[in-house]
Design a protein around this motif. Structure first.
Motif, PDB file in Angstrom:
ATOM      1  N   GLU A  45       0.820  -1.208   0.000  1.00 25.91           N
ATOM      2  CA  GLU A  45       0.000   0.000   0.000  1.00 25.91           C
ATOM      3  C   GLU A  45       0.857   1.264   0.000  1.00 25.91           C
ATOM      4  OE1 GLU A  45      -4.236   1.306   1.893  1.00 25.91           O
ATOM      5  OE2 GLU A  45      -2.968  -0.009   3.051  1.00 25.91           O
ATOM      6  N   SER A 183       1.047  -3.410   5.151  1.00 25.29           N
ATOM      7  CA  SER A 183      -0.232  -3.037   4.545  1.00 25.29           C
ATOM      8  C   SER A 183      -0.169  -3.237   3.029  1.00 25.29           C
ATOM      9  CB  SER A 183      -0.536  -1.579   4.885  1.00 25.29           C
ATOM     10  OG  SER A 183      -1.810  -1.232   4.417  1.00 25.29           O
ATOM     11  N   ILE A 185      -2.503  -4.202  -0.857  1.00 27.95           N
ATOM     12  CA  ILE A 185      -3.744  -4.093  -1.614  1.00 27.95           C
ATOM     13  C   ILE A 185      -3.785  -5.259  -2.597  1.00 27.95           C
ATOM     14  CG2 ILE A 185      -5.042  -2.711  -3.265  1.00 27.95           C
ATOM     15  CD1 ILE A 185      -3.546  -0.248  -2.178  1.00 27.95           C
TER      16      ILE A 185
END
Length: 194
Positions: A45, A183, A185
């Motif tokens: 991310e 993090s 995606i």
């Protein structure tokens, strides 16, 4: 499914089981990170790389909280030991002075806890992209998996847990350590058939 750890190269069996390691020495395990959906793409991310690292899953003691039999906690200010609920109940509003004698028990409110032993530390968990790399891996450090991962390909992740004391440091009912990514995606690529 999404990107996760699997117990097999074909990514058919999610690694959702917990490892219990209560012996002295090392436990080496190989898991496989990826997605069995070839149209999925994993990207970080905000970071430049996807990083997999050991994480602490031990829950901290809380006041006026109901604990079930088997729950594992550590004091709100960790003292290096973990405690397992052996008698369900609700804790007091004031945190107790924690005891560290192995197997010792104590009542906190209406809940009973016993000392399991020393908690796994981050430095007790090493991960690497190769078996040989475990010997030089730094405990608690993460590994870079790439700037982008395409589904359908499994990446072997070698893990070594070290236990120098032989104390019970984990349990099937409540994991104390785990592996997680930074993090990320997940997106799906368009696949067109002609």
């Amino acid at each position: 499914m999404a990107f996760m750890l699997y117990t097999d190269k074909k990514m058919q069996n999610p690694a959702d089981t917990r490892l219990t390691f209560n012996g002295v020495g090392n436990l080496d395990v190989v898991l496989y990170f990826g997605s069995n959906q070839s149209d999925e793409v994993l990207s970080p991310e905000t970071d430049a790389q996807i990083i997999l690292k050991p994480v602490n899953l031990i829950k901290k003691w809380q006041p006026n909280k109901y604990y079930d039999y088997g729950n594992i906690i550590e004091p709100s200010t960790p003292n290096g030991y973990i405690y397992q609920c052996i008698g369900s109940g609700r804790t007091d509003s004031k945190e107790p002075r924690w005891w560290v004698d192995l197997g010792g028990t104590g009542k906190i409110g209406s809940a009973w806890f016993k000392v399991l032993g020393e908690a796994f530390r981050h430095t007790d968990i090493k991960i690497s992209l190769t078996q040989a790399g475990l010997d030089s891996a730094v405990g608690g450090e993460g590994i870079e998996l790439g700037a982008q991962l395409q589904g359908g390909r499994a990446i072997p992740v070698y893990m070594r847990a070290s236990n120098t004391t032989g104390d019970i440091r984990n349990d099937f009912t409540d994991a104390c350590r785990g592996l997680a990514t930074n993090s990320t995606i997940t997106t799906t690529t368009n696949v067109y058939a002609d």
